[in-house]
Design a protein around this motif. Structure first.
Motif, PDB file in Angstrom:
ATOM      1  N   ALA A   1       1.972  -9.014  -1.426  1.00  0.00           N
ATOM      2  CA  ALA A   1       2.887  -8.279  -0.785  1.00  0.00           C
ATOM      3  C   ALA A   1       3.646  -8.794   0.338  1.00  0.00           C
ATOM      4  O   ALA A   1       2.776  -9.158   1.360  1.00  0.00           O
ATOM      5  CB  ALA A   1       2.229  -6.882  -0.326  1.00  0.00           C
TER       6      ALA A   1
ATOM      7  N   GLU B   1       0.613   0.099   8.269  1.00  0.00           N
ATOM      8  CA  GLU B   1       0.801   0.947   7.080  1.00  0.00           C
ATOM      9  C   GLU B   1       0.216   2.213   7.222  1.00  0.00           C
ATOM     10  O   GLU B   1      -0.796   2.515   8.039  1.00  0.00           O
ATOM     11  CB  GLU B   1      -0.132   0.168   6.330  1.00  0.00           C
TER      12      GLU B   1
ATOM     13  N   ASP C   1       5.244 -11.655  -4.573  1.00  0.00           N
ATOM     14  CA  ASP C   1       5.476 -10.314  -5.167  1.00  0.00           C
ATOM     15  C   ASP C   1       7.224  -9.930  -4.920  1.00  0.00           C
ATOM     16  O   ASP C   1       7.604 -10.096  -3.791  1.00  0.00           O
ATOM     17  CB  ASP C   1       4.724  -9.185  -4.629  1.00  0.00           C
TER      18      ASP C   1
ATOM     19  N   THR D   1       7.149  -5.335  -3.605  1.00  0.00           N
ATOM     20  CA  THR D   1       7.186  -4.729  -2.300  1.00  0.00           C
ATOM     21  C   THR D   1       7.873  -5.260  -1.245  1.00  0.00           C
ATOM     22  O   THR D   1       8.610  -6.366  -1.386  1.00  0.00           O
ATOM     23  CB  THR D   1       5.712  -4.824  -1.919  1.00  0.00           C
ATOM     24  N   GLY D   2       8.111  -4.709  -0.025  1.00  0.00           N
ATOM     25  CA  GLY D   2       8.514  -5.428   1.160  1.00  0.00           C
ATOM     26  C   GLY D   2       9.871  -4.795   1.414  1.00  0.00           C
ATOM     27  O   GLY D   2      10.199  -4.752   2.674  1.00  0.00           O
TER      28      GLY D   2
ATOM     29  N   HIS E   1       1.313  -6.589  -9.309  1.00  0.00           N
ATOM     30  CA  HIS E   1       0.814  -5.414  -8.962  1.00  0.00           C
ATOM     31  C   HIS E   1      -0.558  -5.588  -8.148  1.00  0.00           C
ATOM     32  O   HIS E   1      -1.336  -6.440  -8.327  1.00  0.00           O
ATOM     33  CB  HIS E   1       0.498  -4.599 -10.224  1.00  0.00           C
ATOM     34  N   ARG E   2      -0.694  -4.561  -7.440  1.00  0.00           N
ATOM     35  CA  ARG E   2      -1.951  -4.468  -6.277  1.00  0.00           C
ATOM     36  C   ARG E   2      -3.248  -4.454  -7.245  1.00  0.00           C
ATOM     37  O   ARG E   2      -4.142  -5.291  -6.960  1.00  0.00           O
ATOM     38  CB  ARG E   2      -1.867  -3.499  -5.401  1.00  0.00           C
TER      39      ARG E   2
ATOM     40  N   GLY F   1       4.347   3.410   4.199  1.00  0.00           N
ATOM     41  CA  GLY F   1       2.943   3.344   3.248  1.00  0.00           C
ATOM     42  C   GLY F   1       2.939   4.730   2.256  1.00  0.00           C
ATOM     43  O   GLY F   1       3.626   5.666   2.653  1.00  0.00           O
TER      44      GLY F   1
END
Length: 387
Positions: free
Chosen positions: A24, A213, A52, A55-56, A81-82, A246
């Motif tokens: 991320a 976050e 990635d 995200t962001g 993916h996380r 978040g």
């Protein structure tokens, strides 16, 4: 003619080709990679990023675009993916192709997923890994944590140098993964000289500020509960500005309303740390888990009064003033600490903040961080050359 240059480079002479792999493009990990990559470019190295694409948001796009002109090895964005995901196989293949095309001297993985791809993908370059907390902090004792630690043990065999950003994370690694098999160094995060300057408050600044976050590990539920207790027990109603984003964002308003402090709360989108610091007088860091958080380093540099929990490498930042830290997850303790901070005389509060900044300025510099990481790379290259 190319062969002697390649041989020289293997023992550290000349500019390096360095690729950073991370998931991320947000938070302290991304800040670390941006700073590191920028300094490496300034020192004449060729640098690229693999990051990635999920995200962001727009802020990450802007920051990557600002960095891109200096990156001779470019920026590749692809879905990461996380948690473990079937799509990881496709991502690993894409990383492998990219590294084969770039032929880097160093592949540096950051965080759990970046470290996975950087070390699994075939490459002739040395493999460096900085955990940044990641899976080492993920629900210790759970089945998921045991599986992640088994993965770390396997990946350790494909790691040329471990670059821990705090003594705390180095200790976690040794506890859960085992003693490092090869080279391992603690290279703490650092910030630029201009970041050790105070930030003036806006005229409408709130009393309290949170920057980061919005997720469970950051302890915002404890902060809101403490705010409610402050109102009930001390009749204090400080305003609190939350800057960030978040998964818990939409739960914060209802939680504040339930605690009776909804009118005291304001949520603002992510912004630069120093811009955020102007929004509130006292920074609150109620985290349950941390590694060596940039937001605290930046706040210390900005001479912000800080109420923070004793988690992760926080005591390493506070050094001789670590007794100012409080236990995590305790709303009553946080309430008492907030009351003390709100009622402390401004002159004394400023003096304490200046003390903290002075001791941190000699231990957490950007130059020192980059010097330490580059030395780690070269030691790994030399070790491989000897082998």
């Amino acid at each position: 003619m190319a062969e002697p240059a390649s041989r020289d480079k293997s023992i550290g002479a000349g500019p390096l080709r360095i690729v950073h792999v991370l998931r991320a493009p947000v938070g302290g990990l991304f800040r670390h990679v941006r700073d590191l990559a920028g300094e490496q470019v300034a020192r004449g190295h060729q640098v690229g990023l693999i990051v990635d694409s999920l995200t962001g948001g727009g802020r990450a796009v802007e920051q990557l675009a600002a960095l891109a002109p200096g990156l001779a090895l470019g920026v590749l964005r692809l879905p990461m993916h996380r948690p473990p995901h079937i799509a990881d196989l496709g991502a690993l293949l894409a990383v492998t192709r990219r590294l084969a095309a770039l032929e880097p001297d160093v592949v540096h993985g950051h965080g759990s997923k970046g470290g996975l791809f950087a070390r699994l993908a075939p490459s002739s370059g040395v493999r460096a890994y900085t955990p940044h907390g990641g899976s080492l902090n993920y629900n210790p004792g759970s089945m998921e944590h045991r599986v992640f630690m088994l993965a770390e043990q396997i990946l350790a065999r494909r790691t040329d140098v471990l670059l821990f950003e705090s003594a705390f994370i180095a200790g976690r690694y040794e506890t859960f993964v085992g003693k490092p098999r090869g080279l391992a160094r603690i290279v703490r995060n650092g910030i630029a000289p201009e970041e050790f300057e105070p930030v003036a408050l806006n005229d409408d600044a709130a009393e309290l500020l949170y920057v980061g976050e919005f997720r469970f590990a950051k302890g915002l539920d404890t902060l809101i509960e403490a705010l409610g207790l402050l109102k009930q027990t001390a009749q204090l109603t400080p305003r609190l500005i939350l800057v960030g984003d978040g998964p818990e964002k939409h739960a914060l308003g209802p939680r504040a309303e339930a605690a009776g402090v909804g009118a005291q709360l304001a949520i603002k989108p992510p912004m630069s740390a120093r811009e955020a610091f102007a929004q509130g007088r006292i920074l609150v860091v109620p985290s349950r888990f941390e590694s060596l958080p940039y937001i605290v380093l930046e706040a210390v540099g900005a001479h912000k009064p800080i109420v923070a929990t004793r988690v992760g490498g926080m005591a390493e930042i506070f050094g001789p003033y670590a007794d100012r830290l409080i236990p995590s997850g305790q709303a009553e303790t946080l309430c008492a600490a907030l009351k003390d901070a709100l009622e402390e005389h401004p002159v004394l509060q400023s003096a304490r903040a200046a003390q903290l900044a002075a001791q941190a300025s000699t231990r957490f510099s950007l130059q020192g961080m980059v010097d330490g990481i580059m030395a780690g790379y070269l030691a790994a290259m030399a070790a491989r050359h000897r082998a």
